[in-house]
Write a protein that holds these residues in place. Sequence first.
Motif, mmCIF file in Angstrom:
data_model
loop_
_atom_site.group_PDB
_atom_site.id
_atom_site.type_symbol
_atom_site.label_atom_id
_atom_site.label_comp_id
_atom_site.label_asym_id
_atom_site.label_seq_id
_atom_site.Cartn_x
_atom_site.Cartn_y
_atom_site.Cartn_z
ATOM 1 N N MET A 82 30.608 27.384 55.342
ATOM 2 C CA MET A 82 30.753 26.049 56.096
ATOM 3 C C MET A 82 29.704 26.187 57.182
ATOM 4 N N LEU A 85 26.485 25.674 55.808
ATOM 5 C CA LEU A 85 26.203 24.162 55.699
ATOM 6 C C LEU A 85 25.840 23.268 56.899
ATOM 7 N N ILE A 86 26.762 23.645 57.867
ATOM 8 C CA ILE A 86 26.694 22.695 58.790
ATOM 9 C C ILE A 86 25.633 22.855 60.019
ATOM 10 N N TRP A 87 25.420 24.420 60.386
ATOM 11 C CA TRP A 87 24.669 24.835 61.195
ATOM 12 C C TRP A 87 23.076 25.541 60.729
ATOM 13 N N ALA A 130 52.078 30.907 37.668
ATOM 14 C CA ALA A 130 51.237 30.202 38.377
ATOM 15 C C ALA A 130 50.615 31.141 39.433
ATOM 16 N N VAL A 167 33.024 26.303 49.202
ATOM 17 C CA VAL A 167 34.031 25.251 50.280
ATOM 18 C C VAL A 167 35.188 24.575 49.309
ATOM 19 N N VAL A 170 38.102 26.728 48.029
ATOM 20 C CA VAL A 170 39.045 27.011 49.322
ATOM 21 C C VAL A 170 40.567 26.525 48.755
ATOM 22 N N ILE A 171 40.555 25.436 48.268
ATOM 23 C CA ILE A 171 41.850 24.482 47.634
ATOM 24 C C ILE A 171 42.654 25.509 47.157
ATOM 25 N N ILE A 175 47.087 27.638 47.284
ATOM 26 C CA ILE A 175 47.876 27.640 45.895
ATOM 27 C C ILE A 175 48.328 28.959 45.444
ATOM 28 N N TRP A 183 56.757 27.016 42.399
ATOM 29 C CA TRP A 183 56.977 26.769 41.185
ATOM 30 C C TRP A 183 58.026 28.211 40.700
ATOM 31 N N MET B 1 26.318 20.569 69.624
ATOM 32 C CA MET B 1 25.944 20.138 68.226
ATOM 33 C C MET B 1 24.934 19.011 68.231
ATOM 34 N N GLN B 5 24.030 17.904 62.725
ATOM 35 C CA GLN B 5 25.137 18.801 62.579
ATOM 36 C C GLN B 5 26.618 18.376 62.579
ATOM 37 N N ARG B 8 27.129 16.372 59.159
ATOM 38 C CA ARG B 8 27.160 17.407 58.186
ATOM 39 C C ARG B 8 28.890 17.894 58.160
ATOM 40 N N MET B 9 29.039 18.173 59.586
ATOM 41 C CA MET B 9 30.351 18.851 59.678
ATOM 42 C C MET B 9 31.407 17.904 59.465
ATOM 43 N N VAL B 12 31.464 17.914 55.233
ATOM 44 C CA VAL B 12 31.987 19.100 55.015
ATOM 45 C C VAL B 12 33.840 18.763 54.970
ATOM 46 N N VAL B 15 35.035 15.852 52.574
ATOM 47 C CA VAL B 15 35.221 16.277 51.200
ATOM 48 C C VAL B 15 36.622 17.377 51.148
ATOM 49 N N LEU B 16 36.617 18.347 52.043
ATOM 50 C CA LEU B 16 37.712 19.183 51.947
ATOM 51 C C LEU B 16 38.885 18.540 51.947
ATOM 52 N N LEU B 19 39.478 16.466 48.734
ATOM 53 C CA LEU B 19 40.032 17.618 47.662
ATOM 54 C C LEU B 19 41.312 18.064 47.683
ATOM 55 N N GLY B 20 41.797 18.333 49.059
ATOM 56 C CA GLY B 20 43.088 18.692 49.168
ATOM 57 C C GLY B 20 43.958 17.706 48.711
ATOM 58 N N SER B 23 44.118 17.475 44.865
ATOM 59 C CA SER B 23 44.807 18.479 44.125
ATOM 60 C C SER B 23 46.327 18.481 44.275
ATOM 61 N N LEU B 24 46.634 18.058 45.540
ATOM 62 C CA LEU B 24 47.990 18.122 45.770
ATOM 63 C C LEU B 24 48.891 16.785 44.976
ATOM 64 N N LEU B 27 48.720 18.580 41.239
ATOM 65 C CA LEU B 27 49.640 19.718 41.189
ATOM 66 C C LEU B 27 51.291 18.917 41.350
ATOM 67 N N ARG B 31 53.778 19.143 37.879
ATOM 68 C CA ARG B 31 54.843 20.054 38.634
ATOM 69 C C ARG B 31 55.402 20.667 37.387
ATOM 70 N N LEU B 34 53.850 23.285 35.126
ATOM 71 C CA LEU B 34 53.566 24.567 36.002
ATOM 72 C C LEU B 34 54.563 25.439 36.277
#
Lengths: 252, 158, 61
Positions: A82, A85-87, A130, A167, A170-171, A175, A183, B1, B5, B8-9, B12, B15-16, B19-20, B23-24, B27, B31, B34
Amino acid sequence: MNVLLKFYHRLGSPREFYEISGSLIPWFGTISLILILTGSYLGLVVAPADYQQGESYRIIYVHVPSAWLSMLIYTVLAVSAMIGLIWRMKMAYVVMICSAAPGAWFTLVALITGSLWGKPMWGTWWQWDARLTSELLLLFLYIGIIALYNSFYERHLAEKSAAILAVVGVINLPIIHYSVEWWNTLHQGSTVIRSDGPSMDVRMLWPLLIMAVGFNFYYGLILMLRARNQVLIQEARNSWVAELVVNKGQAS
Amino acid sequence: MTPKQKSRMRLVLLVLAGLGITSLLALNAFRSNLMYFLTPAEMVAGDYPEQGMYRLGGMVVEGSINRLENGITVEFDLTDYEQTITVRYTGILPDLFREGQGIVAHGRIENQLFTAEEVLAKHDESYMAPEVAEAMKNVDMSKAIPASATKIPAGTTL
Amino acid sequence: MSFNEFLAMGGYAQYVWSSWLLTLLVLLWNVIAPRYKHKKLLQQVEIQTKREQLKNSTNKI
């Protein structure tokens, strides 16, 4: 704060990093060696046998520190990705790519020692539960990051793509950690990191903690060793590298 | 900054976060798939699904282990303290298999009898010395400490 | 506890010792491999530097 910031900036320069790490390596080596030897002695000889698992539980002293480290290394890798990517920090990408192989190694050790523990206790080498599956995914993530990095000829492109994968991956960390709570799994719940305190005899817990700290210093050691090599490769064209060799030749 | 920058931050972090959340949700949707095993209560609630292989997890009921005449087939009751299902298994049991132990059996259910093809032992997350376990057992019998703190080798008639 | 008992690990010797041995080997390898590579890299830089010095001195003539 100012001192920290200064230190951070110094480490950000490959040349400064090379010099500082050179003087830190012996320290990290000695500390990790002492801790791992002490932890091994306490864990193998002093700690009592377990009431359920007898002597077989002593695998915990290599399994758990490796598993923790596999997750810690990924955290370091993803944070430096990260930052990169940023700096666009040169050294952040160096830390990222130099963490990938150690991370893969410790994930592999955690998986294999877990398997060697599972066979006598659970009665199986492997099950798709899991916890086990998410740890295997971590191994594939590390391998994926290394493969992606190496598939580009242009280094900046390689760093950027590997960092994005890092990045995204990281998820998987939460888990892995919460898999045993969310689970039903064959793997038991957390022993040490739990809200009501560790559920382990202190004579067994101390060696485990000492081993874990020793493993962390060991990671610091091999990260610096690898990062120095990476710096030498990336900076081979810079005059300070040539000076370094010349000075070394004169000194000896 | 610099503004660059900062953007870009933001990217990032965005996206995180995306994604979180994805996936939550994923999942959560998967359930049940799994889950490594079902508990007896879940199996009873599912009206004993008679097709396919299942994993059944629970505690071996004290005093329920019954070795059949042929000597290698065992029957025991598996409970989650809500429902109890009888399990039949032929083969080698893991070292940790004993009364009061958590186990996972893989097999199929027929006429409310679970026939296992594989039995795996689960162990809990507590580690203690045998003498400590013994002392705790004497102090508080109601605590969830397995009845037999001493190891019973697999293959012993219980 | 006798030494033989220690080695036997209550009958779990093969599992316990192979786990510890594997870990030990990985720990050693991850120190030895980068150290060896470091030596090689420094040698390479040295060769490169000498070659360039030679080139520079011949260019002057």
